[in-house]
Design a protein around this motif. Sequence first.
Motif, short mmCIF file in Angstrom:
data_model
loop_
_atom_site.label_atom_id
_atom_site.label_comp_id
_atom_site.label_asym_id
_atom_site.label_seq_id
_atom_site.Cartn_x
_atom_site.Cartn_y
_atom_site.Cartn_z
N ALA A 57 18.25 4.03 1.56
CA ALA A 57 18.03 2.94 0.57
C ALA A 57 17.31 3.36 -0.55
O ALA A 57 16.76 2.40 -1.28
N LEU A 58 17.08 4.66 -0.69
CA LEU A 58 16.40 5.17 -2.13
C LEU A 58 17.42 4.91 -3.33
O LEU A 58 16.90 4.56 -4.42
N LEU A 71 21.85 -2.35 9.74
CA LEU A 71 21.24 -3.20 8.58
C LEU A 71 21.90 -2.69 7.21
O LEU A 71 22.10 -1.59 7.04
N ASP A 72 22.28 -3.72 6.61
CA ASP A 72 22.97 -3.33 5.40
C ASP A 72 21.86 -2.92 4.09
O ASP A 72 20.81 -3.68 4.02
N THR A 73 21.87 -1.92 3.69
CA THR A 73 20.86 -1.25 2.59
C THR A 73 20.79 -2.12 1.35
O THR A 73 19.77 -2.20 0.47
N LEU A 79 14.91 -3.28 3.94
CA LEU A 79 14.54 -2.05 3.31
C LEU A 79 13.52 -1.40 4.36
O LEU A 79 13.52 -0.27 4.56
N TRP A 80 12.52 -2.20 4.62
CA TRP A 80 11.53 -1.54 5.52
C TRP A 80 11.90 -0.95 6.76
O TRP A 80 11.54 0.23 7.20
#
Length: 277
Positions: A57-58, A71-73, A79-80
Motif C-alpha cells: 500500500a505504498l 485486507l483491501d489496501t 494500512l497498518w
Amino acid sequence: MDALIEINHVTHYYNTADESVIAALDDVSLKVFPGEFVAVIGHNGSGKSTLAKHINALLLPDKGSVTVAGLDTKSPENLWEIRRSAGMVFQNPDNQLVATSVEEDVAFGPENLGLPASEIRSRVDESLKRVDMYSYREQSPHTLSGGQKQRVAIAGVIAMRPEIIVFDEPTAMLDPVGRAEVMQTIGRLNREEGLTAVLITHYMDEAVEADRVIVMEQGKIVMDDHPKKVFSQVAELRRLHLDIPQVTELAIQLQSAGLNIPSSILTVEEMADALCQ
C-alpha cells in the motif's frame, strides 16, 4: 488454498513531465499463495517496482483492487496491518538504516509497535540470528559491507513478523559477494521458514531460484510460469530486451557446437551434471 496476495485488474497511472498520463500498470491480475517465492522481471519502466509498491500500500490502484492477507489496501483502517503483514526491503540499505548500532536498528520496528522490552529483545536476537548477523549486533551499521547492511535491513523487517517480504531489487547496489549473501538469506527464509517472498530483480540468475517467474512489459504481465518454462522462451525474452541466465546461454552455445546438452539448463549444478553425463 486462499491467495495471500490478490491483485485484481489493477491499473495505476503516472503523470509524466509533459503532463501526459501513462499506465504504469495496465489491468494487471495476479495471485501469490502462502510460502511461494515469486520473482518479477522486466526492463526499466515495465511496471515491476510499481507492482511491488502496491503490495504494501505504498501505492494504491486507480482501478481494480489489491488484497493482502484478506485486507483491501484502499481501506485506510487496514494500512497498518497490511504493512505488518507485508514488509518491504528496498535497493539501498543505507536508506533503511536509522540507528547507531545493528541491534538498535532492528529494534526500531518492534518499538514502534509498542511491544514490551522483553519481547523486543527476543525479536531482535531471533531476527539477527535468522540472517546470520547476530555476532554483529553491537556494531555500527555503517561499518558493514553492502551485503551485511542489506541483511540487517531484512532482519528489521523480519522483527515485525510479516507473512510476506517484498524485495524491490535488494541486490542492485551490491557486489557479487553481497548479492550471494542476500539471495542465500532470501532462499533460506522461504524454503526453511515458509516466508512468502516476492523478488523484483533484473538479474536472471536470481530469478531462476524462484518457484515462479513473472515477466512484465509496458505495465502488463506477459509471462507467468516456472523458471524453466519462462527461460526456455529465449527468442521472446530477447524480443523483450531481457537477458537469459549466463549458464543457459552457455548451454545453447554448446548445443549449437554439437554437444548433447539440454537448452533448459538454469544453474551451474545442472550444467555440471549435464557435462558429466
